[in-house]
Design a protein around this motif. Structure first.
Motif, short mmCIF file in Angstrom:
data_model
loop_
_atom_site.label_atom_id
_atom_site.label_comp_id
_atom_site.label_asym_id
_atom_site.label_seq_id
_atom_site.Cartn_x
_atom_site.Cartn_y
_atom_site.Cartn_z
N LEU A 28 -11.62 0.54 2.73
CA LEU A 28 -10.63 0.94 3.74
C LEU A 28 -9.22 0.92 3.16
O LEU A 28 -8.41 1.80 3.47
N LEU A 29 -8.92 -0.05 2.34
CA LEU A 29 -7.61 -0.11 1.69
C LEU A 29 -7.42 1.09 0.76
O LEU A 29 -6.36 1.72 0.74
N GLY A 30 -8.47 1.43 0.02
CA GLY A 30 -8.39 2.60 -0.87
C GLY A 30 -8.21 3.89 -0.10
O GLY A 30 -7.41 4.76 -0.47
N ILE A 31 -8.92 4.05 1.01
CA ILE A 31 -8.78 5.25 1.84
C ILE A 31 -7.37 5.33 2.41
O ILE A 31 -6.76 6.40 2.43
N LEU A 33 -4.65 4.09 1.12
CA LEU A 33 -3.74 4.43 0.03
C LEU A 33 -3.80 5.93 -0.29
O LEU A 33 -2.76 6.58 -0.44
N VAL A 34 -5.01 6.47 -0.36
CA VAL A 34 -5.16 7.90 -0.64
C VAL A 34 -4.53 8.74 0.47
O VAL A 34 -3.83 9.72 0.21
N ALA A 40 2.52 11.79 1.76
CA ALA A 40 3.78 11.88 1.02
C ALA A 40 3.86 13.16 0.19
O ALA A 40 4.90 13.82 0.15
N ALA A 41 2.76 13.53 -0.44
CA ALA A 41 2.75 14.77 -1.24
C ALA A 41 2.91 15.99 -0.35
O ALA A 41 3.62 16.94 -0.71
N SER A 42 2.30 15.98 0.80
CA SER A 42 2.42 17.10 1.73
C SER A 42 3.86 17.24 2.23
O SER A 42 4.41 18.34 2.30
#
Length: 146
Positions: A28-31, A33-34, A40-42
């Motif tokens: 869940l932490l990895g999801i 973060l992604v 942010a990129a969008s």
């Protein structure tokens, strides 16, 4: 011997549950973060696109190809493309070069990124195209008419 074997599983009971809970928490932490990096990129892409289009529209207005004040045209163009105009400056001999800076919000659910200082900004500069038909001056030939 039977009693020792029966006592051992009770002492280790719950170890697998804690391991599964740790793996789920890490996933869940990895999801999260992604997803936050994707947001942010969008937003950065929207800010850059809005900045490019706002600078081009403002440069056209500065050259008289569009009606209106160049910075007002830039603000309208940035707004239509999902960003806010932060700065608009004109330069050049007659103000036909325009520098703009825009900011785009993060997607829904990610506005907290802005409250911690994360911003998505774009910067662009636009002006009139070069004049290829003018070209460099040609040297005159001896005896040629001026």
């Amino acid at each position: 011997m039977g009693r020792e074997a029966a006592a051992r599983p009770r002492a280790e009971a719950g170890g697998a549950g804690a391991l599964v809970l740790g793996i789920v928490a890490a996933a869940l932490l990895g999801i999260g973060l992604v997803l936050s990096l994707t947001a942010a990129a969008s937003a950065a892409g929207r800010a850059a696109t809005a900045s490019d289009l706002a600078a081009l529209a403002a440069a056209d207005a500065a050259r008289g190809l569009l009606t209106g004040d160049p910075c007002a045209v830039a603000a309208d163009t940035a707004r239509v493309n999902g960003a806010d105009l932060l700065d608009c400056r004109r330069s050049g001999p007659s103000g036909e070069i325009v520098d703009v800076r825009t900011s785009a919000p993060f997607g829904a659910g990610w506005t907290w990124l802005g409250s911690v200082g994360a911003t998505a900004e774009g910067r662009s500069r636009a002006g009139p195209p070069p004049r290829p038909w003018a070209g460099p001056p040609t040297p005159s030939r001896p005896g040629a008419p001026p």
